[in-house]
Design an enzyme around this catalytic site. Structure first.
Site: not given
Ligand SMILES: NC(=O)C1=CN([C@@H]2O[C@H](COP(=O)(O)OP(=O)(O)OC[C@H]3O[C@@H](n4cnc5c(N)ncnc54)[C@H](O)[C@@H]3O)[C@@H](O)[C@H]2O)C=CC1
Ligand SMILES: O=C(O)CCC(=O)C(=O)O
Length: 410
Positions: A60, A84, A96
């Site tokens: 996953k 996790k 991933k």
């Molecule tokens: N979407 C999800 O459900 C999950 C996401 N994550 C993690 O959370 C983090 C953010 O993911 P999302 O919010 O989904 O992505 P997203 O693509 O929606 O947002 C990413 C954000 O980070 C900013 N960003 C990118 N590069 C940057 C940099 N060099 N400096 C400052 N800001 C920067 C972007 O401008 C944007 O605001 C990632 O590490 C991801 O792996 C973890 C668990 C689940």
């Molecule tokens: O919702 C999922 O299955 C995984 C989300 C994810 O990529 C993460 O937790 O980093």
């Protein structure tokens, strides 16, 4: 990722013939993705799916579209998914995926064709019982809908349970879009309880204003915290009296980026990402990308607590500095597990062809994260481990190693 595993090993009884299996991914598929660009030309993109460990259940993990995607990065991220899922006791392994691309330079049609090409490339190794993708950086419910549609065409029937984070119309669950940011809020509340401090009026700085960062900002603000600094890839804004999070959401909706908010919001100043990471706040929430809390940033970091919303935001050297400085870090593998927890609920609903209300989903999310936090604290307090991250890894390694062991020797 491996240095974090290594650090925890001395506190867990992992059999010698199991440990090498925990250090290496089971398999990684590299695919070439020919995509027709809007100008008629064909560009070949590179994609990956790393399946790290499946001892506890189907693989996953999310799919990321970003120029910095590499085989090493997806491998580390797949490892983190394994730990996790285990720390919150989900019946999943870890995986991933990623595509090396800059989504800002691709039209919607190009992104759709890229997603279809990626699904064509990995469809033999994913599936509802084998490996279930989800959104990550720069992918969203629409991306998941294209993936589900492409996969389903090969199967000749709709297969919603092949992917989570889908739109509601095709079997997505209530609460998934908000789940990771909501989880950050729940875990931050629990951390404040544990530290016997009050989240009301606490100052928060958040790096990243995408799915995770923006929801965390809104919910922490609603919960009574003062979100004083927020940034994204364009730069950041700061207001010591607390930013108007809804106004910033509206600004990003129209302008596309955080940058420029200081020109329309009274009291707000521009800050760089580096300044944001070293702000003197009660909580720092890195919610963007990996490796931002370096050794240097860790030395200058002034937050009382770090809650890791991004995967791998702290380098090994940065981690060591924070440990020496006694700065509590709530590790990514617990703090951001809200997304995969609700993904699990979505998958369960799909396999039962049933759906739950938002209240039911959010209640389950809170319970599971709270239990994960208690399990972590239990280890932290009883096994004399040096920090919360190591405690989380002890919980995870214990569970994954036990699954390998009980499945029998090679
Ligand atoms: N979407 C999800 O459900 C999950 C996401 N994550 C993690 O959370 C983090 C953010 O993911 P999302 O919010 O989904 O992505 P997203 O693509 O929606 O947002 C990413 C954000 O980070 C900013 N960003 C990118 N590069 C940057 C940099 N060099 N400096 C400052 N800001 C920067 C972007 O401008 C944007 O605001 C990632 O590490 C991801 O792996 C973890 C668990 C689940
Ligand atoms: O919702 C999922 O299955 C995984 C989300 C994810 O990529 C993460 O937790 O980093």
């Amino acid at each position: 990722m491996l240095s974090q595993v290594e650090r925890a090993r001395e506190f867990v009884d992992v059999p010698d013939d199991v440990y090498p299996q925990l250090r290496t991914p089971e398999r990684t598929l590299k695919v070439s993705l020919p995509v027709r660009r809007d100008d008629g030309s064909v560009e070949v993109f590179e994609g990956y799916r790393c399946q790290y460990d499946s001892a506890r259940g189907p693989y996953k993990g999310g799919i990321r579209y970003h120029p910095a995607v590499s085989m090493d990065e997806v491998t580390a991220l797949a490892g983190w998914m394994t730990w996790k899922s285990a720390v919150v006791d989900l019946p999943f392994g870890g995986a991933k995926g990623g595509v090396v691309c800059d989504p800002a330079e691709l039209s919607e049609g190009e992104l759709r064709r890229l997603t279809r090409a990626y699904t064509d490339g990995v469809r033999r190794v994913i599936g509802p019982d084998t490996d279930i993708p989800a959104p990550d950086v720069n992918t969203d419910p629409q991306t998941m809908a294209w993936l589900m549609d492409t996969y389903s065409r090969y199967e000749d029937h709709a297969v919603p349970e092949v992917v989570t984070g889908k739109p509601l119309e095709i079997g997505g669950t209530e609460g998934r879009v908000e789940a990771t940011g909501r989880g950050i809020t729940i875990v931050t509340e629990r951390t404040f309880d544990y530290l016997d401090t009050n989240l009301d009026g606490a100052s928060v700085a958040i790096q990243g204003f995408g799915n995770v960062g923006s929801v965390a900002a809104r919910l922490l603000d609603e919960r009574g915290a003062d979100v004083v600094a927020i940034s994204d890839v364009s730069g950041g804004v700061h207001d010591p009296d607390g930013l108007d999070v809804q106004a910033l959401l509206d600004h990003v909706d129209t302008a596309g980026y955080v940058e420029g908010f200081e020109t329309v919001a009274a009291g707000a100043d521009a800050v760089t990402n580096e300044q944001l990471l070293t702000e003197d706040v009660d909580v720092l929430v890195p919610a963007a990308i990996e490796d931002v809390i370096t050794e240097e940033i860790a030395r200058d970091l002034s937050a009382d607590v770090v809650v890791e919303a991004a995967n791998g935001p702290t380098t090994a050297a940065g981690d060591e500095v924070l440990r020496q400085r006694d700065v509590p870090v709530v590790p990514d593998i617990l703090a951001n597990a809200g997304g995969v927890v609700v993904s699990h609920l979505e998958w369960v609903q799909n396999t039962q062809q049933y759906s739950w209300s938002r209240e039911e989903v959010n209640r389950d999310l809170r319970q599971r994260l709270t239990r994960g936090f208690e399990d972590l604290l239990d280890v932290y307090e009883s096994r004399d481990v040096p920090d919360l991250r190591t405690a989380a890894y002890v919980v995870a390694l214990d569970r994954v190693a036990a699954a390998h062991e009980v499945r029998g020797p090679l």
